[in-house]
Structures are given as structure tokens and as C-alpha cells.
Write an enzyme that holds these catalytic residues in place. Sequence first.
Site, PDB file in Angstrom:
ATOM      1  N   GLY A 162      -5.826   2.410 -13.037  1.00  0.00           N
ATOM      2  CA  GLY A 162      -6.562   2.611 -14.281  1.00  0.00           C
ATOM      3  C   GLY A 162      -5.647   2.523 -15.496  1.00  0.00           C
TER       4      GLY A 162
ATOM      5  N   CYS B 139       0.858  -1.188   0.000  1.00  0.00           N
ATOM      6  CA  CYS B 139       0.000   0.000   0.000  1.00  0.00           C
ATOM      7  C   CYS B 139       0.893   1.236   0.000  1.00  0.00           C
ATOM      8  CB  CYS B 139      -0.935   0.039   1.202  1.00  0.00           C
ATOM      9  SG  CYS B 139      -1.933   1.548   1.201  1.00  0.00           S
TER      10      CYS B 139
ATOM     11  N   THR C  91     -10.330  -0.253 -11.039  1.00  0.00           N
ATOM     12  CA  THR C  91     -10.745   1.076 -11.493  1.00  0.00           C
ATOM     13  C   THR C  91     -11.731   1.015 -12.654  1.00  0.00           C
ATOM     14  OG1 THR C  91      -8.599   1.846 -10.744  1.00  0.00           O
ATOM     15  CG2 THR C  91      -9.831   3.340 -12.151  1.00  0.00           C
TER      16      THR C  91
END
Lengths: 270, 300
Positions: free
Chosen positions: B198, B111, B247
Site C-alpha cells: 500500500g 515472498c 492493495t
Amino acid sequence: MPGNDEIRTIIVLDARREAVDISTIYFKDELTQTAKPGQYLMVWVPGEDEVPMSISTINHNGLSSITVRNVGPTTEILDSLQPGTKLGIRGPYGNSYEIKGEKPLIVAGGSGAASLYPLVEAFIEKGIIPTFILGGRSSDQLLFEDELVDLLKEKLVISTDDGSMGYSGYASGYAALLMAENEYDHVYTCGPELMMAKVFYETEKHNLPIQASLERYIKCAVGLCGNCVVGPYRVCKDGPIFDTEMLDTIREELGVSRLDASGIKVRVNH
Amino acid sequence: MNAAGVLGMTPDILKRVYDSGAGAVISKSIGPEPRRGHPNPTLVRVECGALNAMGLPNPGVEYFVEEIQEIKKMGVPIIASFFGGSTQEFADVAYKLSRAGADALELNASCPNVAEELGMLAADAANVEKVTAAVRDETKLPLFVKLSPNVTNIKSIAVAAEWGGADAITAVNTSKGIAIDINLRRPILANVTGGLSGPAVKPVSLRCVWEVAQAVKIPVIGCGGITTGRDAIEYILAGASALEVGTAVMTHGLDVYKEIADGITCYMENNGFTSISEMVGLAHDYENIGVDNACLGMTK
């Protein structure tokens, strides 16, 4: 990228006090002018937070508005803004009220009247004057009372929790009474969830379709993060307007539980 | 599968993801204690993607145990993504999630949005091996380790995870980025930086899959900007055996899972493949693929 996701800077043109803890903020934004009744904006107070807000005016001579009740640190800032303040907005987001029925009943509780005001305008444009219950804690908590009287005349009825004006008691109680006495063909509601749950149960008794505007902790607003889910629905994207079928699906959570920021179910307390 | 962090909040919404065409679902990353995550704005849409800094919001492992049991009752295969602030915490959370009945675990080593607080595990090969091995000792479940593109040499990190006992590598998490509002003259995300996802990251993530597939013998799970069946095929040819999609739900809705699956099927039919495994990593053999073997791709 679709324009509504882009963050625009707005300048507060007017901030009008509606009640001791509610105010309406007017601004100009081209995309908000094209919003449909029931949609919301993500309003960014730089350095503080970004919160979902119902659109309470759609394009009155170019002006649009959000209406804010002071319920926390961010809304406290929004509730005391001076003209000239800059904010970020994105949206409009979410689905919208579908204009249905010839004899609609609209039930507003507290600041819930904000999202219902554009709905009233849409009905009037179609030549339909809805019956509107404007509910509040007391007579000084009735949102958009003057504007609604102008639009609806005697079709506007008032209820106050403390009995200081109109029907004495909760708006949901008044709604039950009106549904028993009159023929409606569609019901709309926005306000405290416990009130909306009661209105929903009442529509079931009368076999009436309903649309209710739900509120949850919205983070991404684009249907990705899942923080605002109720049952299988994302309030930010599939909502915020829930119809009869959706409300039936989330029956166990309606007026009962919601997710906090960490995803833990907590009790709905208003 | 849905990428971790996308709609992994409750059993009901994960069931909907599964019913939309995902082969399995992945939970939000679960930690030892409840976390509220960062304040908003936590997501901003950017050119060809999104930048997010949710900050690992999750209800904590004790709470999530019941959610896993509920998802299992619904008949949905669930991979539990998890993280910890120390080797011991990673191991403890993994143990509890295994006992709860998860079908597999995905160790979130990557993360990008909690670096100051927790550090980013995937930046250090030795630590990745140590933590993976500690988790390996606590669970017999299939263990995936999700890596970050924000490293100098992803091959070395992937090998470390393999040595530590990982059963698969997920490549990759988001790329670190920033978005600035020119009118307000400040970063938009409350966390200042966030993870880019994305189509914008697809070539970078695809390269990560390519490199990891060269470096390890265990399977690779591809993740990063997959939106169409064509994207999926690219990942498979680069070496991915399974895929995570996130996404694209923002741009294409939940139907995207079925659309991607249909696109893969279409390509397989056009090219005479009968299983995904026949296609995994084929592009690495590019020097031996003659023009005669080239095909006309897909019709959708």
C-alpha cells in the site's frame, strides 16, 4: 484508516447457551452498534484463528452479539467462552440485507437465524411483521425461538427435520408449501447452503425476488485475497448477501462447490 | 495488472479484474503441491496500507493447469506467478505452467512469509541466477523475476536475474513488517511478521524500481503502493514499463484499475506523449531537463 478495519478488543459480557452446540456471546463495541442487518465481524481468538461471524444482535441497550455453532476447533472455543474473556474483532464487514417488500417471507435454517434476527427487527421498526420459518434439526435446536415468538406472534412458524415440533421436514420444503399457498413479495434466507439453493429455485417458480446470505472461507475480509470467491463475487466484500441476479450468476456453484483454504474446489456438503 | 496474490484464485474473479481495466492478470503464486497457507489472521490493515501473511496458499500446479486453460478460453492474458522449494521445483512448475498455456511467467523469488520454511530466494544473487537459468531452460515464455525490497543491494540481485535469462524484473514484493495488538499484547498475524503493502511502501518500492532500472537493460515492472494515475506516472518516470496494483483494491475497489489507466492517459495527453515507452525512465535524465520542459502534470 477506516475505523472498522481496526482490531478492537472486546470483553465477553455474557455467554448464553442456545442449544447443545450453539451459544450467543454478548459484548459492547461502538462500531458493531452501527452495523446493518446481515453484516459480519471477523472474530479473532488469539493463538487460534480468526473467523467470520454473523452479528445476531445489534445494539440492544449498547449490547451486541454473535451467535456461534460449534463446527471446529475455533468455534468450539467460542462456544464455551466464559464472561470476561477477551477477543479481537474487526468489522462490521460486507453488504447487508436490503429491506424490501410489504409481505416478506424469511426462511432460517439452524444457526442461520443469527443473521436474520436483526432483519426481523428492522422490518418491525417499519411496521411490517414478516412471516418467519424457523427451521432446525429438532425442537431443541431452534435458535431465538422465544424472542421471535415475542416479536412475530403467529407469524413465526416452526419446522424440524425430525418432526419433533411444527412442520415435519426441511425448512425449504415448508417454504415451498407456504409460497404456493400465500402471496409474498420478497424472500430472505440464511442457513445451510443446500437449503438456500432449494429456496432460491422455489422463488424462481413464483417469480419472487430473494436475498440469501452465503458463507465461504474468508481470510482477508477486505476483498483482496480472493479465497472466498463464488463466481465473480467476493463473499467478504460483494456479499455476504446475494440477491436474485447474483444467485443466478453463481447458479453452477450454489449448493455445489466452494474453495478450501488452498483454493481447490470442494463439494458443498450442507 | 493485479499484483500476484491479489484476487488470483479463480478464472471468474480474474476475468472480473481484467474487465475492470487491468491489461493482463497475474495468478496467485503456484507451487508444486497444494498449500493451505497460514491460519488467520492473515491480513491486518495498518496506517496507509496492509500487512499480510497469507503463506502462499495455492491449489498446486497440477490443479491450476486447468484453471489457466479456462482463463485463456475467456480471452484473458494470464501471467502465472510461481514458486518452488528448490531449483528443480521452480523449473518443474515453470515447465508445467508453460505447457498449460500461460502467456508469461513471474518467478516469485521474494515472498517474505515463508522464509523459515522455504527461505527467501531473492536474498542471494548466486541462487537467483541459478534458479532463473534453470527456469529459462524449461520455458520460452517471457519470464519475469519478482524481487524483494528486503535486501541490502537490490541492484546485484536484479543483475543476477538478468544474467540468468530473465526477460523483465518485477520490483518489488512487500516489505517485511509486524503489527502488535497492545491490549492482547501479541503480534496480530498468526505468522507474527508479514508483508507491508500500500501507500506506506511506495517511496521504498519506487526507489527499488529506480535502482533496478539503472542496473539492468531488460524492462522493469513496477509494484508497490500504486493507487492513482500520479503514482503510476512516478513509477514510469523511475523506469517501469508496466505496473502491478494490489492493495489499492482494498481502498478503492476494482474500479481502481480503470482510474489509474485514465490518469495515465490524462497525463500523456497533457504532455504530448503518445506511448508509455516514451516516458519510461525519463526522470533519470533529471540533470538535463530544463524548467522549460516541465509541465503542469495531470488534471485528475
